[in-house]
Scaffold this active site. Structure first.
Site, PDB file in Angstrom:
ATOM      1  N   CYS A 223       3.307  19.670  12.798  1.00 53.66           N
ATOM      2  CA  CYS A 223       4.351  20.142  11.888  1.00 53.66           C
ATOM      3  C   CYS A 223       4.946  18.994  11.087  1.00 53.66           C
ATOM      4  O   CYS A 223       4.792  17.824  11.445  1.00 53.66           O
ATOM      5  CB  CYS A 223       5.427  20.925  12.630  1.00 53.66           C
ATOM      6  SG  CYS A 223       6.362  20.011  13.855  1.00 53.66           S
ATOM      7  N   CYS A 224       5.601  19.351   9.990  1.00 52.54           N
ATOM      8  CA  CYS A 224       6.248  18.385   9.112  1.00 52.54           C
ATOM      9  C   CYS A 224       5.203  17.423   8.530  1.00 52.54           C
ATOM     10  O   CYS A 224       4.251  17.854   7.910  1.00 52.54           O
ATOM     11  CB  CYS A 224       7.363  17.666   9.880  1.00 52.54           C
ATOM     12  SG  CYS A 224       8.503  16.743   8.839  1.00 52.54           S
TER      13      CYS A 224
END
Length: 224
Positions: free
Chosen positions: A135-136
């Site tokens: 994620c990110c």
């Protein structure tokens, strides 16, 4: 028995380590799914230490494993000791530590080098056909290692809501297929068993980031 999921951290704090809220969300959602989190981090020095009040680097030195232990409440292992055969899946939360301590993305972008220990772990899970959740900013690790994979870091057009959208363009230059997704959505690359969501790449309310990470974790556990 619940699934055993490796969570790899990169320090403690958004500007020089793992993003704390993303890391916590991953651990909470794994618990909710009945999975057992096994937390790891490399035993190396951080690229630098950032004063999170001033947003400026300091002269201080910190160790990635020692700092990551703060998030893991001390229950953490050296990444060098990870054995893929004992685990069902891998998740790497975001934070600038991914781009500074797990790789050189922060300074070199698409020409970056991934830490050997991190690359070895990602390749081991991929070769074993075990799911990987990112994620990110952490999808850039897969973008560098697995050409042609499908990922999302949110949207590819920069605006107030998507201040880091240029990352998507750089990932495309590496030969990846970037899929635009809202912060509460995930993308699943079924061929490579990669599950990605944008998290704090989006300027969004905290609960939406938390929900997106929850969908990522749920899908990783399902695929494990």
């Amino acid at each position: 028995m619940g699934k055993k999921v490796a969570v790899v951290l990169a320090g403690c704090g958004v500007y020089d380590g793992s993003e704390i809220h993303e890391s916590s969300a991953v651990l909470v959602h794994l618990s909710r799914e009945g999975a057992q989190a096994e937390v790891y981090a490399p035993d190396v020095d951080q690229m630098h230490v950032v004063d999170h009040v001033k947003g400026q680097p300091t002269q201080e030195k910190r160790n990635v494993l020692v700092e990551s232990a703060r998030i893991a409440r001390g229950n953490i292992k050296d990444l060098a000791k990870l054995d893929v055969k004992e685990l069902d899946a891998l998740i790497i939360p975001g934070g600038f530590g991914v781009a500074k301590n797990l790789s050189t993305w922060a300074t070199q972008g698409k020409n970056c080098v991934i830490s050997k220990a991190v690359e070895d772990v990602l390749r081991a899970f991929h070769a074993a056909k075990k799911p990987i959740g990112l994620c990110c900013i952490s999808p850039v690790l897969a973008a560098k290692i697995f050409p042609g994979c499908e990922l999302t870091v949110g949207h590819d057009t920069e605006c107030e809501k998507w201040p880091y959208a240029k990352t998507a363009e750089t990932m495309k230059e590496l030969g990846c297929k970037h899929i635009n997704k809202h912060v509460t959505e995930i993308h699943v690359d079924t061929k490579n068993k990669l599950v990605t969501t944008s998290a704090f790449m989006c300027n969004a309310p905290m609960h939406e980031i938390y929900d997106g990470i929850g969908k990522m974790v749920k899908e990783v556990v399902r695929l494990a």
